[in-house]
Design a protein around this motif. Sequence first.
Motif, PDB file in Angstrom:
ATOM      1  N   ARG A  49      -1.468 138.019  64.664  1.00 40.56           N
ATOM      2  CA  ARG A  49      -2.559 139.055  64.853  1.00 40.56           C
ATOM      3  C   ARG A  49      -3.035 139.552  66.265  1.00 40.56           C
ATOM      4  NH1 ARG A  49      -4.851 134.838  61.316  1.00 40.56           N
ATOM      5  NH2 ARG A  49      -5.934 134.313  63.107  1.00 40.56           N
ATOM      6  N   ILE A  50      -2.861 138.816  67.293  1.00 38.53           N
ATOM      7  CA  ILE A  50      -3.110 139.155  68.626  1.00 38.53           C
ATOM      8  C   ILE A  50      -2.008 140.273  68.937  1.00 38.53           C
ATOM      9  CG2 ILE A  50      -2.991 138.503  70.998  1.00 38.53           C
ATOM     10  CD1 ILE A  50      -4.123 135.750  70.174  1.00 38.53           C
ATOM     11  N   ILE A  51      -0.861 140.128  68.566  1.00 43.41           N
ATOM     12  CA  ILE A  51       0.136 141.288  68.925  1.00 43.41           C
ATOM     13  C   ILE A  51       0.144 142.381  68.115  1.00 43.41           C
ATOM     14  CG2 ILE A  51       2.508 141.517  68.988  1.00 43.41           C
ATOM     15  CD1 ILE A  51       3.026 138.569  69.565  1.00 43.41           C
ATOM     16  N   SER A  52      -0.512 142.258  66.742  1.00 43.96           N
ATOM     17  CA  SER A  52      -0.553 143.314  65.979  1.00 43.96           C
ATOM     18  C   SER A  52      -1.800 144.222  66.743  1.00 43.96           C
ATOM     19  CB  SER A  52      -0.665 143.027  64.572  1.00 43.96           C
ATOM     20  OG  SER A  52      -0.921 144.125  63.941  1.00 43.96           O
ATOM     21  N   VAL A  53      -2.930 143.545  66.953  1.00 44.95           N
ATOM     22  CA  VAL A  53      -3.983 144.425  67.322  1.00 44.95           C
ATOM     23  C   VAL A  53      -3.881 144.842  68.796  1.00 44.95           C
ATOM     24  CG1 VAL A  53      -6.346 144.041  67.886  1.00 44.95           C
ATOM     25  CG2 VAL A  53      -5.754 143.066  65.878  1.00 44.95           C
ATOM     26  N   SER A  54      -3.073 144.136  69.546  1.00 45.48           N
ATOM     27  CA  SER A  54      -3.075 144.572  71.166  1.00 45.48           C
ATOM     28  C   SER A  54      -2.027 145.779  71.210  1.00 45.48           C
ATOM     29  CB  SER A  54      -2.374 143.429  71.832  1.00 45.48           C
ATOM     30  OG  SER A  54      -3.403 142.489  71.863  1.00 45.48           O
ATOM     31  N   LYS A  55      -1.151 145.805  70.356  1.00 45.10           N
ATOM     32  CA  LYS A  55      -0.013 147.114  70.165  1.00 45.10           C
ATOM     33  C   LYS A  55       0.609 147.102  71.479  1.00 45.10           C
ATOM     34  CE  LYS A  55      -2.319 149.390  66.729  1.00 45.10           C
ATOM     35  NZ  LYS A  55      -1.600 148.833  65.586  1.00 45.10           N
ATOM     36  N   PRO A  56       1.402 146.079  71.978  1.00 40.12           N
ATOM     37  CA  PRO A  56       1.946 146.125  73.398  1.00 40.12           C
ATOM     38  C   PRO A  56       3.328 147.343  73.135  1.00 40.12           C
ATOM     39  CG  PRO A  56       2.584 144.223  72.138  1.00 40.12           C
ATOM     40  CD  PRO A  56       1.590 144.787  71.529  1.00 40.12           C
ATOM     41  N   SER A  57       3.635 147.445  74.435  1.00 36.83           N
ATOM     42  CA  SER A  57       5.209 148.396  74.367  1.00 36.83           C
ATOM     43  C   SER A  57       6.164 147.541  74.340  1.00 36.83           C
ATOM     44  CB  SER A  57       5.093 149.251  75.759  1.00 36.83           C
ATOM     45  OG  SER A  57       5.323 148.429  76.652  1.00 36.83           O
ATOM     46  N   GLN A  58       6.189 146.269  74.748  1.00 38.39           N
ATOM     47  CA  GLN A  58       7.187 145.147  74.640  1.00 38.39           C
ATOM     48  C   GLN A  58       6.677 144.020  74.352  1.00 38.39           C
ATOM     49  OE1 GLN A  58      10.372 145.304  77.727  1.00 38.39           O
ATOM     50  NE2 GLN A  58       9.509 147.052  78.336  1.00 38.39           N
ATOM     51  N   LEU A  76       7.472 142.156  62.665  1.00 40.60           N
ATOM     52  CA  LEU A  76       6.244 142.849  62.995  1.00 40.60           C
ATOM     53  C   LEU A  76       6.588 143.891  63.996  1.00 40.60           C
ATOM     54  CD1 LEU A  76       3.064 142.844  62.972  1.00 40.60           C
ATOM     55  CD2 LEU A  76       3.184 141.155  64.890  1.00 40.60           C
ATOM     56  N   CYS A  77       7.249 143.447  64.992  1.00 40.63           N
ATOM     57  CA  CYS A  77       7.856 144.357  66.217  1.00 40.63           C
ATOM     58  C   CYS A  77       8.418 145.513  65.476  1.00 40.63           C
ATOM     59  CB  CYS A  77       8.306 143.727  67.437  1.00 40.63           C
ATOM     60  SG  CYS A  77       7.428 142.462  68.106  1.00 40.63           S
ATOM     61  N   LYS A  78       9.152 145.339  64.706  1.00 40.19           N
ATOM     62  CA  LYS A  78       9.899 146.525  64.098  1.00 40.19           C
ATOM     63  C   LYS A  78       9.021 147.459  63.223  1.00 40.19           C
ATOM     64  CE  LYS A  78      14.031 147.038  60.965  1.00 40.19           C
ATOM     65  NZ  LYS A  78      14.973 146.582  60.101  1.00 40.19           N
ATOM     66  N   SER A  79       8.332 146.860  62.510  1.00 42.14           N
ATOM     67  CA  SER A  79       7.295 147.710  61.889  1.00 42.14           C
ATOM     68  C   SER A  79       6.448 148.403  62.635  1.00 42.14           C
ATOM     69  CB  SER A  79       6.501 146.784  60.658  1.00 42.14           C
ATOM     70  OG  SER A  79       5.839 145.794  61.182  1.00 42.14           O
ATOM     71  N   GLU A  80       6.017 147.902  63.679  1.00 41.06           N
ATOM     72  CA  GLU A  80       4.867 148.510  64.556  1.00 41.06           C
ATOM     73  C   GLU A  80       5.481 149.338  65.666  1.00 41.06           C
ATOM     74  OE1 GLU A  80       1.607 148.191  64.254  1.00 41.06           O
ATOM     75  OE2 GLU A  80       1.375 146.779  62.779  1.00 41.06           O
ATOM     76  N   GLN A  81       7.144 149.439  65.909  1.00 42.58           N
ATOM     77  CA  GLN A  81       7.871 149.994  66.610  1.00 42.58           C
ATOM     78  C   GLN A  81       7.497 149.421  68.187  1.00 42.58           C
ATOM     79  OE1 GLN A  81       6.781 154.177  65.808  1.00 42.58           O
ATOM     80  NE2 GLN A  81       8.637 154.379  64.453  1.00 42.58           N
ATOM     81  N   ILE A  82       7.387 148.322  68.344  1.00 43.78           N
ATOM     82  CA  ILE A  82       7.392 147.645  69.582  1.00 43.78           C
ATOM     83  C   ILE A  82       8.716 147.079  69.884  1.00 43.78           C
ATOM     84  CG2 ILE A  82       6.234 145.509  70.678  1.00 43.78           C
ATOM     85  CD1 ILE A  82       4.029 145.769  68.702  1.00 43.78           C
TER      86      ILE A  82
END
Length: 255
Positions: A49-58, A76-82
């Motif tokens: 959840r933290i990573i999804s909300v924070s939307k980091p670049s990497q 998750l990273c693949k779906s959020e383009q991270i």
Amino acid sequence: MWRGSQFKETKLIILVDVGNSRIKLCELNNEDINAPFNSTTADADAALRIISVSKPSQVLVSAVSDEQFCERLQQLCKSEQIIFRRLGTASCNTNIQIGYQRPEQLGVDRWMAVIGAQELFPNKNLLVVDAGTATTFDLLSADNRHLGGWITPGINMMISALYRNTTQVRGAITTPDSLSFADNTSDNVNHGCWSMTVGAIQFAKIQAQQLGVAVDLIVLTGGNGEALLPHITSDAYYEEKLIFIGMAKCIDLNR
């Protein structure tokens, strides 16, 4: 407190340390990767959840456990383009010569701690001790040679095993202020297991000396690292975020 939205104009990078007992996250930005980090401990769902909300670049991951979480995080990273990067022992460009015959067998957490220790204390002979679920020892020479190490049960693991495998030895797991001889069974066990780890650290210095490497500094990290510090008679330093400091050296700002 987690502050994933603090960087408005720069790119957020999240480092994830997946250990045997816990998941820790650390945030930093691409403009100053050596800035003080904000870190937190979370369970798998909270970390995602933290990573999804924070939307980091990497997202960079150092993992020795929980492959299911790592797979979920990668998806998750693949779906959020991270950008997702799973670090391995050979993942970082470093001038440290690794001391394992098969480098892939050296735990990535240990390697990140060694890199972090070198970053903090370059050109010194270092004994790096990560006192977590297991207690690991790694020797790094001033000329950047990793000279191998040890793995022992962690302090809490030793105490739990003793209680579990004996009939009449019972007590609690505590963090003692003193390692003196005790007058009750629970303190006997706790003081004894903590003393074993302190003794191992002192003996590791003797082993290093036999290799011609006089340890300048003991660098402690891990859940029991800070509590060990008062019991170490040699020069010692505790760094909670040692693995993250090492991971930060692996960031590719061109990605």
